[in-house]
Structures are given as structure tokens and as C-alpha cells.
Design an enzyme around this catalytic site. Sequence first.
Site, mmCIF file in Angstrom:
data_model
loop_
_atom_site.group_PDB
_atom_site.id
_atom_site.type_symbol
_atom_site.label_atom_id
_atom_site.label_comp_id
_atom_site.label_asym_id
_atom_site.label_seq_id
_atom_site.Cartn_x
_atom_site.Cartn_y
_atom_site.Cartn_z
ATOM 1 N N ILE A 85 5.054 1.984 1.518
ATOM 2 C CA ILE A 85 4.348 1.331 0.413
ATOM 3 C C ILE A 85 3.544 0.153 0.952
ATOM 4 C CG2 ILE A 85 6.034 1.939 -1.377
ATOM 5 C CD1 ILE A 85 7.110 -1.000 -1.083
ATOM 6 N N THR A 86 2.585 -0.290 0.143
ATOM 7 C CA THR A 86 1.903 -1.555 0.426
ATOM 8 C C THR A 86 2.110 -2.489 -0.765
ATOM 9 O OG1 THR A 86 -0.113 -0.581 -0.488
ATOM 10 C CG2 THR A 86 0.060 -0.646 1.902
ATOM 11 N N ASP A 88 -0.001 -5.710 -0.998
ATOM 12 C CA ASP A 88 -0.918 -6.594 -0.287
ATOM 13 C C ASP A 88 -1.089 -7.952 -0.978
ATOM 14 O OD1 ASP A 88 -1.245 -4.359 1.264
ATOM 15 O OD2 ASP A 88 -3.344 -4.023 0.759
ATOM 16 N N TYR A 147 3.016 -5.635 5.674
ATOM 17 C CA TYR A 147 2.810 -4.236 6.088
ATOM 18 C C TYR A 147 2.579 -4.143 7.597
ATOM 19 C CZ TYR A 147 0.692 0.491 5.796
ATOM 20 O OH TYR A 147 0.380 1.823 5.944
#
Length: 241
Positions: A85-86, A88, A147
Site C-alpha cells: 500500500i501507499t 503518501d 514507502y
Amino acid sequence: MGRTAIVTGGTRGIGAAISKALKEAGHQVAANYAGNEEKANAFREETGISVFKWDVSEEAACREGIAAVEEELGPVEILVNNAGITRDAMFHKLSGEAWRAVIDTNLGSLFNMCRPVWDGMRERGFGRIVNISSINGQKGQMGQVNYSAAKAGEIGFTRALALEGARKGITVNAICPGYIATEMVTAMPQEVLDKHILPQIPVGRLGEPEEIARAVVFLVADEAGFVTGSTLSANGGQYMG
Ligand SMILES: NC(=O)c1ccc[n+]([C@@H]2O[C@H](COP(=O)([O-])OP(=O)(O)OC[C@H]3O[C@@H](n4cnc5c(N)ncnc54)[C@H](OP(=O)(O)O)[C@@H]3O)[C@@H](O)[C@H]2O)c1
């Protein structure tokens, strides 16, 4: 010879392409997913591949999920750690929750998934593990400290575990995709893609999930026993670190 394979996050995106390609290569595949039932059911109906739901960031859930797969398909010989997953955010806005979610899902999952299958692979003298890292773990990326750290960690994990598996017939490799046309990327605003992403890719386009799946099929083959601890870049020439 067909072998038993688990692909985490194997029901959509890059993982779905990997699951299908492994099936086409003659393997018995179990595709794991987190909670998107609709996509998982459609994938099972389309491909005939068994789907199994558990959260790869949870150690006990992985142990139980792997046991369920082994009961249906037999001992796991191929493991593709693809789920990711991200979350951000620029670091000055990054929450502890977003940090932990990304580290636990992308990197913690490698421990959670590899540990339960490792003893069996050692005993049988055969195993293939492929970790789907990222170009952004190699080069770093603004807004992705969490990430990039997790994906760089995957590369270190891959190299150390490859050393431990080498005398036991177990290979451990990482693939670092560049920008691939899945929901993770197409969810970006078109303007960001056109102005900032595509101009950085020498081949001039996004990659396709099938282009990553081909690399996985290569790495998990019985004949690929001399390739271990490697980091394979598949990024259209964007980064050659
Ligand atoms: N797309 C790219 O450009 C790109 C580039 C470099 C690296 N990667 C890496 O490639 C991998 C696949 O990316 P993608 O673009 O195909 O992602 P995606 O389309 O967002 O699909 C992610 C998959 O992972 C599953 N997943 C997420 N969290 C999970 C969890 N906690 N437990 C179990 N499964 C979970 C999802 O399950 P549900 O369907 O149930 O949600 C889904 O099947 C990731 O590791 C990603 O970091 C992608």
C-alpha cells in the site's frame, strides 16, 4: 513441474497478473487479498484460481492463512510477496499511523509470510521467494519516506535471507517495478502523470502488470536456482542504480 504458490495481493493489479502467469506456467496458485471481495470474487470466477482473505500485516493471520492454503493445495514452494500500500504525505505531515501502516504492510509482511514457510522449504531443499519492492525503494521519492523506507527494507531483507537459503535450494529475489498501470498509479491525477511521471520514463509509457509477471515466472522456475539475492529493475529505463 507444477508447484504450489502463494501470491499476496494476488487478486488485482500486478498481483493478479502474477497469479495468472504462474497458473499458465503450470503452478497451483493461491491468491491472497485484504478485503476487496468484489475484485477477489470476479478474479476467482474469471481465472478459477482459489482466493484467500487475510491481512499480511498481521503475523497470526498469515500463519493461519498459509495453513489454510497448505490444507487445500499442499506445502508452499513459491511465495510472491506482492501485497503493498501507499499512504503518501510529505514528511512534515506524515502521521505515525501512516508510517506504521506502510511499514507493516509492505515490509512487516515479509517476515509474517516468509517465517511460516521457511522451515518447510529448508526441509524439502527447495523454495522460491520473490519480493515486489519498488523503484522508489532504490532511489527515494518525495512524499514517500514511509514507502521508500519499506521498499528499501525489502531489498535488505531479500539479500540477507538469500544468503541463509543458498545452501538449502531456496532462492530469494526482489523485483523493483517502475510505474505500472494499476489502480495504485492510475489513481494519480492525469496531469501529474502527463507532466511529472511519463517524461521521466525513457520508454515513454507506463509498464504493464504482465511485464512484472514475466519476471516472476522467470525467477521462480526450477532452472533459476543460480539467481538469488538479486534486485531486478523493470522500470522502462527510469532508474539504473
Ligand atoms: N503500481 C506500480 O506502479 C508499482 C510500482 C512499484 C512497486 N509496486 C508494488 O507492487 C505491488 C502491487 O502493487 P499494485 O499497484 O498492483 O497494487 P494495487 O493495485 O493497489 O493492489 C494491491 C493488492 O494488495 C492487496 N493488499 C493490500 N494490503 C493488503 C494487506 N494488508 N493484506 C493482504 N493484501 C493486501 C490488495 O488487496 P485488496 O484487493 O483486497 O485490497 C490488492 O490485491 C505493491 O507491493 C506495490 O508497492 C507497484
